[in-house]
Design an enzyme around this catalytic site. Structure first.
Site: not given
Ligand code: GRF
Length: 223
Positions: A71, A18, A113, A115, A149
């Site tokens: 799911r 987090g 999101n 990534h 996707e």
């Molecule tokens: C981040 O690097 C994000 O890009 C990826 O997960 C990580 C999250 O880390 N999706 P945290 O749990 O917020 O420390």
């Protein structure tokens, strides 16, 4: 629909540490982001991010996959939460579950999101290892709308991180996360300003609403 002058209401979905959530909490506290986190939802009961949320006085909810028969039932539980909280935006921040197609379709344009790669390069897991193995000179992070996707939805913003000769997956991850912790709150502030538009060709950031024109994507895809 967001009401002008109202803070952006969000819920944040996490799975672990987090640190990204913390960056958002800190930006709200520092008043550089006009938003309210209605709830933090974790798919892991022991996620450290839950402690961070509690410390900030934010309601937390744990929705564990194994508590649901399949799911679809899991997605319905998430949907019920989204309906309860009615957020302007659902923010995935290190959430490690893939959301089902129906849910993603229902909330398309409201789900974003972060990534850890320069998409479309390296969707999926282990992005830092894969970028290093491929000998990339540049790596980075992407914030995008969630579509059906995997890691393939319209890109809102990207930030590049140079790969150093002696980088390990861990050192690279650390530098990428430092950038992520600035970029996610910044992108949320664009949403708070009503400056992000999903258009047929991608994403448009309305420049005149931004304080600094350089705030637009470093890689100008959809901007
Ligand atoms: C981040 O690097 C994000 O890009 C990826 O997960 C990580 C999250 O880390 N999706 P945290 O749990 O917020 O420390």
């Amino acid at each position: 629909m967001r009401i002008e002058g109202k803070r952006l209401s969000i819920i944040v979905l996490i799975s672990g540490n987090g640190s990204t959530l913390q960056a958002i909490i800190d930006s709200i506290a520092a008043q550089t982001l006009s938003a309210e986190i209605k709830a933090v939802v974790s798919e892991q009961a022991d996620a450290y991010g839950l402690e961070r949320a509690e410390k900030a006085g934010i309601p937390t909810v744990v929705v564990k996959v194994r508590d649901y028969p399949d799911r679809n039932a899991y997605d319905r539980a998430l949907d019920a939460l989204f309906q309860d909280y009615q957020p302007d935006l659902i923010v995935l921040a290190g959430f490690m579950r893939i959301l089902g197609t129906d849910l993603v379709k229902r909330y398309y344009g409201k789900l974003i999101n972060i990534h850890p790669s320069l998409l479309p390069r390296y969707p999926g897991l282990n992005t830092h290892e894969r970028a290093l193995k491929a000998g990339e000179r540049q790596h980075g992070t992407t914030i995008h709308f969630v579509s059906e996707e995997l890691d393939g939805g319209p890109i809102i913003a990207q930030e590049v991180v140079d790969v150093l000769p002696d980088d390990t997956p861990d050192s690279l991850k650390k530098r990428v996360q430092t950038v992520e912790h600035q970029l996610y709150p910044k992108v949320l502030s664009w949403f708070a300003a009503g400056a992000v538009q999903l258009i047929p060709d991608g994403v448009k950031i309305i420049g005149k609403l931004l304080k600094n024109q350089n705030d637009t994507c470093k890689i100008k895809r959809g901007c």
